[in-house]
Write a protein that holds these residues in place. Structure first.
Motif, PDB file in Angstrom:
ATOM      1  N   THR A 258     -11.394   1.142   3.963  1.00 38.55           N
ATOM      2  CA  THR A 258     -10.833   1.059   2.659  1.00 38.55           C
ATOM      3  C   THR A 258     -10.856  -0.508   3.102  1.00 38.55           C
ATOM      4  O   THR A 258      -9.111  -0.866   4.019  1.00 38.55           O
ATOM      5  N   GLU A 259     -10.211  -1.743   2.398  1.00 31.72           N
ATOM      6  CA  GLU A 259      -9.690  -2.724   1.844  1.00 31.72           C
ATOM      7  C   GLU A 259     -10.041  -3.270   0.212  1.00 31.72           C
ATOM      8  O   GLU A 259     -10.875  -2.739  -0.343  1.00 31.72           O
TER       9      GLU A 259
ATOM     10  N   LYS B  32      -3.052   6.681   0.534  1.00 25.97           N
ATOM     11  CA  LYS B  32      -4.626   6.366   1.112  1.00 25.97           C
ATOM     12  C   LYS B  32      -5.059   7.262   2.141  1.00 25.97           C
ATOM     13  O   LYS B  32      -4.623   8.201   2.177  1.00 25.97           O
TER      14      LYS B  32
ATOM     15  N   LYS C 251       0.790  -1.256   0.189  1.00 28.31           N
ATOM     16  CA  LYS C 251       0.294   0.102  -0.308  1.00 28.31           C
ATOM     17  C   LYS C 251       0.816   0.931  -0.455  1.00 28.31           C
ATOM     18  O   LYS C 251       1.932   1.253   0.949  1.00 28.31           O
TER      19      LYS C 251
ATOM     20  N   ASN D 150      -9.235   2.792   7.715  1.00 31.77           N
ATOM     21  CA  ASN D 150      -9.809   2.192   8.459  1.00 31.77           C
ATOM     22  C   ASN D 150     -11.306   1.688   8.325  1.00 31.77           C
ATOM     23  O   ASN D 150     -12.128   0.862   8.824  1.00 31.77           O
TER      24      ASN D 150
END
Length: 247
Positions: free
Chosen positions: A63-64, A55, A52, A61
């Motif tokens: 999204t994935e 972001k 990653k 906390n």
């Protein structure tokens, strides 16, 4: 033209936005760069060589990304998540060069259910013939703006509607107001339709007074005439009794 992809979700749910590419089983995420963008300028999440690299703080906390189908998962969904997204996939064939494999948009359409309508009626004036009322219907916590309607005994009425929201991407509260002159008991129904579903509440509006005309006493002449008739009748009975007693 690219087919427009639209994904619908409600506030608080878990939603997945599909990407335009899936990594074959013979490869891994280390051979790719993947960018998930919103409005083509705001990077939501980005990966390079399996790591990653970026972001967005608003999606922290929440999204994935799938490591093979590259689906962007958002949970819980918020109103501000509403809008167009873009999945950009690059293949790293050489250390300094990359090939864009796909770059396709997908739109997230976020909704929120309005509460069941609350109907109230306030009497403003009252008489024997009618009752004047102010009828209000309110609902809150919905998105986007929806259709709110009213009906008297299933006959549509036109009323004043007020929408309240902090911004164009905030939950809405709505209130409808109607002035009525009620001459008989009627049923008022308020309905709000959102995302193809309707919620309704009904209230019986009652005319307050049914005035009865006061009893008018008979005029004096009628009373006097009635009294004379009764006295004559009693005298006739008395005379008849005496006559019968003698004979």
């Amino acid at each position: 033209a690219l087919e427009k992809k639209v994904v619908k979700s409600k506030v608080g749910e878990n939603v997945g936005l599909p990407c335009c590419h899936e990594i074959p089983s013979s490869e891994s995420l280390h051979n790719y760069r993947v960018y998930w963008q919103k409005n083509t300028t705001e990077v939501v999440l980005a990966y390079a060589e399996g790591k990653k690299i970026s972001k967005h703080e608003r999606y922290e906390n929440r999204t994935e990304m799938g490591t093979r189908n590259l689906t962007l998962w958002i949970s819980p969904v918020e109103i501000l998540d509403n809008g167009p997204y873009q999945c950009v996939v690059q293949h790293l064939r050489f250390s300094q060069n990359s090939i864009v494999l796909c770059d396709e948009p997908v739109t997230l359409f976020v909704t929120a259910d309005f509460s069941k309508p609350n109907v109230t009626a306030e009497v403003s004036a009252n008489s024997c013939e009618s009752t004047e009322m102010v009828v209000r219907c309110s609902s809150h916590g919905g998105f986007p703006k929806s259709t709110i309607s009213g009906a008297l005994n299933n006959i549509s009425v036109v009323w004043n509607v007020t929408w309240v929201s902090e911004s164009s991407l905030s939950l809405y509260n709505v209130t409808g107001e109607l002035w009525l002159n009620v001459t008989e008991d009627v049923i008022f129904t308020c309905s709000i339709e959102n995302n193809g579903f309707a919620k309704s509440t009904s209230l019986l509006l009652k005319k307050m007074n049914d005035c009865v005309a006061p009893t008018v006493p008979p005029p004096y002449n009628v009373i006097a005439a009635s009294s004379i008739i009764i006295i004559v009748f009693l005298l006739a009975i008395t005379l008849a009794a005496r006559y019968l007693a003698r004979h």
